[in-house]
Design a protein around this motif. Structure first.
Motif, PDB file in Angstrom:
ATOM      1  N   ASN A  18       0.842  -1.158   0.119  1.00 36.52           N
ATOM      2  CA  ASN A  18      -0.006   0.101   0.160  1.00 36.52           C
ATOM      3  C   ASN A  18       1.034   1.080  -0.099  1.00 36.52           C
ATOM      4  OD1 ASN A  18      -1.627   2.241   0.675  1.00 36.52           O
ATOM      5  ND2 ASN A  18      -3.012   0.952   2.021  1.00 36.52           N
ATOM      6  N   ALA A  57      -6.456   0.006  -4.098  1.00 34.11           N
ATOM      7  CA  ALA A  57      -7.452  -0.635  -3.450  1.00 34.11           C
ATOM      8  C   ALA A  57      -8.766  -0.379  -4.266  1.00 34.11           C
ATOM      9  CB  ALA A  57      -7.808  -0.023  -1.922  1.00 34.11           C
ATOM     10  N   SER A  58      -9.800  -1.097  -4.351  1.00 30.36           N
ATOM     11  CA  SER A  58     -11.057  -0.959  -5.039  1.00 30.36           C
ATOM     12  C   SER A  58     -11.581   0.376  -4.933  1.00 30.36           C
ATOM     13  CB  SER A  58     -12.187  -1.923  -4.691  1.00 30.36           C
ATOM     14  OG  SER A  58     -13.166  -1.893  -5.243  1.00 30.36           O
ATOM     15  N   GLY A  59     -11.634   1.299  -5.894  1.00 33.17           N
ATOM     16  CA  GLY A  59     -12.135   2.529  -5.994  1.00 33.17           C
ATOM     17  C   GLY A  59     -11.082   3.523  -5.599  1.00 33.17           C
ATOM     18  N   GLU A  60      -9.963   3.240  -5.354  1.00 31.84           N
ATOM     19  CA  GLU A  60      -9.015   4.113  -5.031  1.00 31.84           C
ATOM     20  C   GLU A  60      -8.412   4.877  -6.195  1.00 31.84           C
ATOM     21  OE1 GLU A  60      -4.969   4.139  -2.214  1.00 31.84           O
ATOM     22  OE2 GLU A  60      -5.484   2.357  -3.258  1.00 31.84           O
ATOM     23  N   PRO A 105      -4.977  -0.568 -11.034  1.00 25.72           N
ATOM     24  CA  PRO A 105      -6.421  -0.965 -10.508  1.00 25.72           C
ATOM     25  C   PRO A 105      -6.656  -2.418 -10.697  1.00 25.72           C
ATOM     26  CG  PRO A 105      -6.613   0.074 -12.798  1.00 25.72           C
ATOM     27  CD  PRO A 105      -4.969  -0.024 -12.299  1.00 25.72           C
ATOM     28  N   ASP A 116      -8.498  -4.546  -8.942  1.00 23.01           N
ATOM     29  CA  ASP A 116     -10.339  -4.896  -8.911  1.00 23.01           C
ATOM     30  C   ASP A 116     -10.781  -4.531 -10.160  1.00 23.01           C
ATOM     31  OD1 ASP A 116      -9.524  -6.239  -6.654  1.00 23.01           O
ATOM     32  OD2 ASP A 116     -10.127  -4.387  -5.557  1.00 23.01           O
ATOM     33  N   GLY A 117     -10.324  -3.261 -10.460  1.00 18.68           N
ATOM     34  CA  GLY A 117     -11.090  -2.742 -11.799  1.00 18.68           C
ATOM     35  C   GLY A 117     -10.896  -3.512 -13.042  1.00 18.68           C
ATOM     36  N   ASP A 175     -12.977  -7.163 -12.602  1.00 18.51           N
ATOM     37  CA  ASP A 175     -14.342  -6.917 -12.803  1.00 18.51           C
ATOM     38  C   ASP A 175     -14.786  -6.159 -14.008  1.00 18.51           C
ATOM     39  OD1 ASP A 175     -14.229  -4.136 -12.245  1.00 18.51           O
ATOM     40  OD2 ASP A 175     -15.118  -4.409 -10.209  1.00 18.51           O
ATOM     41  N   SER A 189     -14.660  -3.033 -14.709  1.00 17.87           N
ATOM     42  CA  SER A 189     -15.166  -1.610 -14.852  1.00 17.87           C
ATOM     43  C   SER A 189     -13.899  -0.587 -15.087  1.00 17.87           C
ATOM     44  CB  SER A 189     -15.395  -1.081 -13.189  1.00 17.87           C
ATOM     45  OG  SER A 189     -14.182  -1.236 -12.368  1.00 17.87           O
ATOM     46  N   SER A 233     -15.844   7.049 -14.935  1.00 25.64           N
ATOM     47  CA  SER A 233     -15.768   5.715 -14.314  1.00 25.64           C
ATOM     48  C   SER A 233     -14.790   4.961 -14.928  1.00 25.64           C
ATOM     49  CB  SER A 233     -17.063   5.115 -14.932  1.00 25.64           C
ATOM     50  OG  SER A 233     -17.315   5.266 -16.408  1.00 25.64           O
TER      51      SER A 233
END
Length: 189
Positions: free
Chosen positions: A78, A114-117, A143, A145-146, A149, A151, A178
């Motif tokens: 992190n 991190a997700s959305g970071e 990113p 997670d993005g 998934d 996104s 987005s």
């Protein structure tokens, strides 16, 4: 019946994820070498102990038209809470000075977001007055997670200066919010 436990080396998982992602999404004129071992960087002047030749091994070397445009190291940390250590900066600087690249030599420190970071632009310049070479170290958030998934449609770690603004690369600022994650995206809608 008790279950056995196991541990995952998240640095290795992250590095392998990136290696596969780069292989699958690299532009046609880009080649990425993973674990590019070089033993021609350090030379013993005296070696009474008979030690093996020291090597360097960056996680990724990006070549465009056979020329090195960037070197990268992946660290599963992190970075918003843990800035690069002096040892990491020394390692990245050695990588940058070990490859024939245009100045400033581009070295990336890839780390997960991190997700959305959102990624926070962070760059350091190694440019001592006594040296002719410069090394630019950029922290680049991935990113993960993005990408997994869907996104984030496409993401690429190098920004236009290293690529001389090729057609098809769109700056994150031009993307809808987005999908505006990471440093550089390809074809995100």
């Amino acid at each position: 019946m008790p279950l056995s436990s196991f541990t995952l080396n998240m640095n290795m998982v992250f590095e392998r994820f990136l290696g596969r992602y780069f292989r699958e999404t690299a532009p046609a004129d880009v080649r990425i070498s993973a674990q590019d071992v070089r033993s021609d960087v350090f030379s013993y002047l005296e070696n009474a102990g008979g030690w093996n030749q020291p090597t360097i091994r960056p996680d990724f070397v990006f070549r465009r038209r056979r020329k090195v445009v960037a070197v990268a190291d992946a660290k599963y940390k992190n970075r918003h809470e843990h800035p690069p250590s002096s040892a990491e900066l020394y390692q990245l600087t050695a990588y940058g000075l070990s490859y024939n690249m245009a100045d400033p030599r581009e070295v990336l420190l890839l780390h997960p977001l991190a997700s959305g970071e959102a990624d926070r632009a962070t760059s350091l310049l190694f440019a001592p007055s006594a040296a002719k070479q410069q090394v630019r170290i950029r922290l680049v958030g991935v990113p993960v997670d993005g990408l997994l998934d869907g996104s984030v449609a496409r993401w690429w770690p190098l920004d236009p200066p290293a690529w001389h603004s090729p057609a098809g690369y769109v700056s994150p600022a031009a993307q809808p919010p987005s999908t505006s994650v990471g440093h550089q995206q390809l074809g995100g809608q």
